[in-house]
Design a protein around this motif. Structure first.
Motif, PDB file in Angstrom:
ATOM      1  N   ASP A  31     -20.692 -21.039   4.128  1.00 19.11           N
ATOM      2  CA  ASP A  31     -19.821 -21.913   3.346  1.00 19.11           C
ATOM      3  C   ASP A  31     -20.683 -22.649   2.322  1.00 19.11           C
ATOM      4  O   ASP A  31     -21.427 -23.554   2.667  1.00 19.11           O
ATOM      5  N   HIS A  35     -17.950 -30.299  -2.673  1.00 17.98           N
ATOM      6  CA  HIS A  35     -16.765 -31.132  -2.473  1.00 17.98           C
ATOM      7  C   HIS A  35     -15.530 -30.292  -2.744  1.00 17.98           C
ATOM      8  O   HIS A  35     -15.487 -29.531  -3.705  1.00 17.98           O
ATOM      9  N   THR A  36     -14.525 -30.429  -1.879  1.00 17.20           N
ATOM     10  CA  THR A  36     -13.271 -29.708  -2.085  1.00 17.20           C
ATOM     11  C   THR A  36     -12.138 -30.718  -2.262  1.00 17.20           C
ATOM     12  O   THR A  36     -12.157 -31.796  -1.668  1.00 17.20           O
ATOM     13  N   ASP A  38      -9.108 -30.391  -1.223  1.00 18.73           N
ATOM     14  CA  ASP A  38      -8.266 -30.439  -0.032  1.00 18.73           C
ATOM     15  C   ASP A  38      -8.923 -31.139   1.156  1.00 18.73           C
ATOM     16  O   ASP A  38      -8.249 -31.813   1.928  1.00 18.73           O
ATOM     17  N   HIS A  39     -10.217 -30.954   1.313  1.00 18.12           N
ATOM     18  CA  HIS A  39     -10.885 -31.419   2.536  1.00 18.12           C
ATOM     19  C   HIS A  39     -12.030 -32.395   2.304  1.00 18.12           C
ATOM     20  O   HIS A  39     -12.692 -32.801   3.252  1.00 18.12           O
ATOM     21  N   GLY A  40     -12.304 -32.744   1.065  1.00 17.86           N
ATOM     22  CA  GLY A  40     -13.423 -33.644   0.795  1.00 17.86           C
ATOM     23  C   GLY A  40     -14.750 -32.887   0.845  1.00 17.86           C
ATOM     24  O   GLY A  40     -14.835 -31.744   0.414  1.00 17.86           O
ATOM     25  N   TRP A  41     -15.756 -33.521   1.418  1.00 16.93           N
ATOM     26  CA  TRP A  41     -17.089 -32.923   1.434  1.00 16.93           C
ATOM     27  C   TRP A  41     -17.198 -31.857   2.504  1.00 16.93           C
ATOM     28  O   TRP A  41     -17.111 -32.136   3.684  1.00 16.93           O
ATOM     29  N   ALA A  42     -17.398 -30.633   2.060  1.00 17.26           N
ATOM     30  CA  ALA A  42     -17.741 -29.534   2.970  1.00 17.26           C
ATOM     31  C   ALA A  42     -19.274 -29.552   3.074  1.00 17.26           C
ATOM     32  O   ALA A  42     -19.820 -29.746   4.139  1.00 17.26           O
TER      33      ALA A  42
END
Length: 174
Positions: A31, A35-36, A38-42
């Motif tokens: 992965d 930052h996304t 939908d989910h914030g920090w990946a």
């Protein structure tokens, strides 16, 4: 792991587990998002780099695993399909700067590694491939971060990085 460096409380088995987990995490992580919406920090690569860096700075990090740790950089680069967007390259570089500063990674070993990685990435470069360019650019960003983060006592390594960075711009026609 950093708390354990200040006051040892982990057992040898626990410490070994954390060192190996840091390496395995970076080897297996796929992965590459930052930052996304939908989910914030990946940000798995950045956080994994921090984890690896904590291990590489530990005086008890096994010298026998340094080569494995070095090979994580070309492994990550080989999986890049688009540019990183949230300073992941700085976090990757920072992990290795910590290992160098702690004398766990020898400057001479990193020089050999850097030359080989640079050569490998240029051999795989193709002007017609965006992915190839993203991989080369990732390496450039890591080299630049290493150059600026390394203490001046690593002047031989810094000189090599400066040369490799200048060669990049020369070869790209800039």
């Amino acid at each position: 792991m950093q708390s354990d460096q200040r006051e040892r409380f982990l057992s040898h088995t626990e410490r070994t587990y954390f060192f190996e987990s840091a390496l395995k995490f970076m080897e297996k992580e796929r992965d590459y998002r930052g930052h996304t919406n939908d989910h914030g920090w990946a940000h798995a690569i950045a956080h994994g780099s921090d984890f690896l860096g904590a291990g590489l700075q530990d005086p008890l990090f096994p010298k026998s695993q340094i080569e494995e740790a070095l090979q994580i950089i070309p492994l990550i680069i080989s999986r890049v399909e688009k540019r990183f967007s949230d300073d992941e390259e700085q976090r990757i570089a920072s992990a290795y700067v910590g290992g160098l500063a702690a004398s766990n990674i020898k400057e001479t070993d990193f020089i050999v590694f850097s030359k080989a990685t640079n050569q490998q990435i240029w051999q795989q470069f193709n002007f017609e491939s965006n992915i190839s360019f993203y991989r080369l650019d990732t390496w450039l960003q890591i080299m630049q971060s290493l150059f600026f983060l390394l203490p001046n006592r690593f002047f031989i390594l810094k000189s090599l990085l400066e040369k490799q960075i200048k060669d990049y711009y020369s070869q790209m026609g800039e």
